[in-house]
Design a protein around this motif. Structure first.
Motif, short mmCIF file in Angstrom:
data_model
loop_
_atom_site.label_atom_id
_atom_site.label_comp_id
_atom_site.label_asym_id
_atom_site.label_seq_id
_atom_site.Cartn_x
_atom_site.Cartn_y
_atom_site.Cartn_z
N PHE A 9 -14.94 4.49 -13.88
CA PHE A 9 -13.95 3.40 -13.83
C PHE A 9 -12.62 3.82 -14.44
N LEU A 12 -10.77 6.00 -12.13
CA LEU A 12 -10.12 5.24 -11.05
C LEU A 12 -8.83 4.59 -11.53
N MET A 13 -8.84 4.10 -12.77
CA MET A 13 -7.64 3.47 -13.32
C MET A 13 -6.49 4.47 -13.41
N PHE A 15 -6.26 7.12 -11.41
CA PHE A 15 -6.13 7.77 -10.12
C PHE A 15 -4.75 7.58 -9.50
N SER A 16 -4.29 6.32 -9.51
CA SER A 16 -3.02 6.01 -8.84
C SER A 16 -1.87 6.75 -9.50
N ASN A 17 -1.91 6.85 -10.81
CA ASN A 17 -0.81 7.53 -11.50
C ASN A 17 -0.85 9.04 -11.28
N LEU A 19 -1.89 10.30 -8.47
CA LEU A 19 -1.34 10.44 -7.12
C LEU A 19 0.18 10.42 -7.17
N HIS A 20 0.69 9.51 -7.97
CA HIS A 20 2.14 9.39 -8.04
C HIS A 20 2.76 10.65 -8.63
N THR A 78 7.46 -1.03 -0.99
CA THR A 78 7.28 0.41 -0.78
C THR A 78 8.63 1.07 -0.55
N ALA A 81 10.57 1.24 -3.82
CA ALA A 81 9.98 2.22 -4.74
C ALA A 81 10.50 3.62 -4.49
N SER A 82 10.94 3.90 -3.24
CA SER A 82 11.37 5.27 -2.95
C SER A 82 12.85 5.35 -2.57
N GLY A 104 7.56 -6.20 -7.51
CA GLY A 104 6.42 -5.55 -6.84
C GLY A 104 6.63 -4.06 -6.67
N ALA A 105 7.91 -3.63 -6.55
CA ALA A 105 8.20 -2.21 -6.35
C ALA A 105 8.05 -1.41 -7.64
N ARG A 106 8.26 -2.07 -8.76
CA ARG A 106 8.12 -1.45 -10.08
C ARG A 106 8.90 -0.14 -10.19
N SER A 108 12.00 1.11 -11.97
CA SER A 108 12.94 0.71 -13.01
C SER A 108 14.37 1.16 -12.71
#
Lengths: 320, 361
Positions: A9, A12-13, A15-17, A19-20, A78, A81-82, A104-106, A108
């Motif tokens: 778990f 997984l938490m 995982f996304s970071n 990937l980024h 999305t 974000a980019s 939602g894009a987060r 900064s």
């Protein structure tokens, strides 16, 4: 077993970071073009003209949409974000959806107050500024000023200057490039404004009715009076009672004309025409790409002038 | 000394009056600065149309919620919402949400720490006054309580670096309680942990957001529960009007006890298509389904129990700050060889004062 599950778990938490981080590493070096997002197609056309091949621009709206009421589509997040820069109108035009998109894009780098976020509203001469906090009983009022200033070519120049300054900040090596393109736009719009004003004067149209307060700046620039609006209050759809009062107003007009923004219904106008056959109206685009072949603000202003010329002829024909 | 129900109703009424008078003061004085404040009132009426209906047969203030939100500093934002509820005729005033949110701590991510509604499925993410219908679908009510799952813990939501929208939320919460409980609960063997993956695509003017959820928890008695769910939202919006909305959630629940060779399985869903018409009106029809999948009677024979409902709902929205609804509910309950049909009617009035955050999809 439990420890194993927690390990999975936790992984997984993270995982996304991971990937980024991988994606960021792969995306270096920074692309040469500035990735710009705009909230309206008008702003998009200005950025394209100022930035040309130095920018990649996308607009959230397509010119046939009312930018007050846009869905905060997740795909916008999305895109934010980019991107490097977002250009908005401000004055609360996008207040119903843009904050959700930004949140939602987060990203900064594109939050209000940052280098990547620009509202052009504060850079123009505003009409309709209130010196008090309006209640909701007054409709969807914009207390900091009417946000439809890009329909005045001279205010568009001021907005363009703010955009040019921000592009210079992001891409200082090409500052002269942006300055030259801005000077050319300014000179052209100033000249054309004089010609458009002359043509509108020749139509002898002195006053019009609109649906919303969208044409306030356009009318102010070209000496037209807005006699009434279909909306009884900003953002409030017309009621039967209000349409009856409009019929009385229309009967008093020398040249009874209305321009209706093409994302609103013309049913109330049809009802007025049934009572006053001399009443003329047309559905008009109020944003770039609001109709086919309107790809720049010049095209849009030219189209509006042509509509007035056409309606004035109809009024003359009716009288004769 | 036993206090009468009437006494509590008066206290509840007085509390509401206080909240609204005070909130007007707060909104007038604070909303001008960075601190945003809002009040949402949710009035509902629920009346029997058949004698066997479980309807409460009365008009009540289902919820009055006061929310505050603002940046705390350059790192985080704070959210606090206080809610008054009427539960079985008694007033209850409680902290609903109270959390820190860090949006710039990790790239493309927001970290929430505190008490919040878990980001699982669709309805659980939305306050009840923002739902498109009045009553909770049976599957939501049975699995997650009337309003949804509220807990204390940590939640990380990340926008994945893909060319299309893909958002992953993971969370870990205390799990002392599950659902919307007011008791202290007991320390679970395994706290509540969950994943919610959402995406987005468009088919012409139709925007679609699908989601997948996994949630699990093992309570103090070693009873393990896990949920698998999928949520779908599709919309066509033109101007201020939502011309078409489709919302649905499908959930599977599995409960097992350590040392006991038996597990309970339940499956439930709701489907809610809705159309907008005449500029301020919306008409929707909700279908609810909930069933036990592996029930056995005393003789270990298969035994069925299911609950279905049809809920047509008409909404009138004079503006984005007020809504009036009327709904008719027909419930079809079946257990073994018995089946019943219950009819009821619901009314709802909602208003929002002050700053309301911009709307999500």
């Amino acid at each position: 077993m439990i420890r194993f599950k927690f390990t999975i778990f936790t992984l997984l938490m993270l995982f996304s970071n991971f990937l980024h981080a991988s994606a960021s590493k792969g995306s270096l070096p920074t692309p040469a073009k500035i990735k710009v997002l705009t909230t309206t197609s008008d702003l998009q056309s200005l950025v394209v003209e100022l930035g040309a091949d130095r920018v990649e621009v996308k607009s959230f709206t397509d010119g046939r949409q009312d930018p007050h009421y846009i869905e905060a589509r997740p795909i916008f997040m999305t895109q934010v974000a980019s991107s490097d820069l977002i250009v908005a109108i401000g004055l609360e035009l996008e207040a119903g959806w843009l904050p959700s998109v930004l949140k939602g894009a987060r990203n900064s780098k594109l939050m209000p107050g940052s280098k990547g976020y620009l509202e052009v509203g504060p850079h123009v001469d505003k009409l309709g500024v209130l010196n008090y906090e309006p209640g909701r009983d007054q409709g969807d009022v914009h207390p900091d000023g009417n946000p439809h200033f890009l329909l005045d070519p001279l205010q568009a120049i001021k907005a363009a200057k703010a955009i040019k300054d921000r592009l210079c900040l992001h891409d200082s090596g090409y500052a002269k490039y942006y300055e030259d393109r801005f000077s050319s736009l300014k000179e052209r719009l100033e000249k054309k404004t004089l010609l458009w004003a002359e043509r509108i004067k020749k139509t002898n149209i002195k006053e019009i009715i609109t649906y919303h307060e969208t044409l306030t700046y356009f009318c102010e620039r070209f000496g037209l009076k807005i006699r009434a609006e279909f909306e009884p209050k900003p953002g409030v759809p017309p009621t039967s009672k209000h349409i009856i009062s409009l019929i009385d107003e229309v009967k008093k007009m020398q040249a009874p004309l209305a321009l209706i923004e093409n994302f609103y219904s013309d049913i109330p106008a049809k009802r007025i025409k049934e009572s006053v056959p001399a009443f003329q109206y047309e559905l008009i685009p109020v944003y770039v790409r609001g109709e086919k072949n309107l790809n720049t603000l010049d095209d849009l202003y030219e189209h509006l002038v042509q509509v007035l010329e056409r309606l004035s002829l109809k009024v003359l024909q009716n009288k004769s | 000394m036993k206090v009468s129900k009437f006494f509590w109703q008066r206290i509840f009424f007085a509390t509401n009056v206080f909240i609204f008078v005070y909130s007007h003061f707060v909104i007038a004085n604070l909303s001008e600065g960075a601190l945003k404040a809002s009040v949402a009132l949710d009035l509902t009426g629920d009346y029997k149309l058949s004698k066997n209906s479980d309807s409460e047969d009365r008009f009540s203030v289902r919820g009055a919620e006061m929310s505050f939100y603002a940046p705390i500093d350059h790192h985080s934002q704070g959210v606090l919402s206080l809610a008054a509820h009427e539960e079985s005729g008694n007033a209850r005033f409680e902290v609903h949400e109270a959390f820190f949110q860090f949006d710039s701590l990790l790239p493309r991510s927001s970290l929430t720490v505190g008490q919040f509604f878990l980001d699982i499925g669709r309805l659980n993410n939305w306050h009840q006054h923002d739902w498109p219908f009045i009553t909770p679908p049976e599957v939501h009510k049975t699995f997650f309580a009337q309003e949804g799952v509220l807990d204390k813990g940590v939640q990380l939501s990340s926008l994945l670096p893909t060319p299309f929208y893909l958002n992953l939320t993971t969370g870990l919460t205390s799990g002392f309680n599950f659902g919307h409980s007011h008791g202290p609960g007991e320390k679970p063997k395994v706290p509540t942990h969950y994943l919610h993956l959402t995406s987005f695509f468009s088919l012409g003017s139709l925007d679609v957001q699908p989601g997948l959820t996994y949630l699990s928890r093992t309570d103090s008695q070693d009873e393990k529960t896990y949920f698998l769910g999928t949520d779908w939202t599709a919309k066509i919006k033109k101007g201020r009007q939502t011309d078409f909305l489709f919302q649905s959630e499908l959930w599977y629940k599995n409960t097992s006890q350590k040392g006991v060779d038996k597990e309970q399985q339940k499956l439930g869903l709701y489907l809610y298509p809705q159309i907008g018409f005449a500029s301020n009106f919306e008409l929707g029809l909700r279908y609810d389904y909930l069933a036990d999948l592996n029930l056995k009677d005393a003789n270990e024979n298969d035994y069925t129990r299911s609950h279905q409902a049809l809920v047509p709902t008409l909404s009138y929205k004079p503006s984005e700050f007020s809504t009036f609804r009327i709904a008719y509910t027909a419930e079809f309950k079946s257990e073994g060889d018995d089946s019943t049909v219950e009819h009821s009617i619901q009314f709802q009035g909602i208003y929002i004062l002050g700053s309301h955050p911009s709307h999500s999809f």
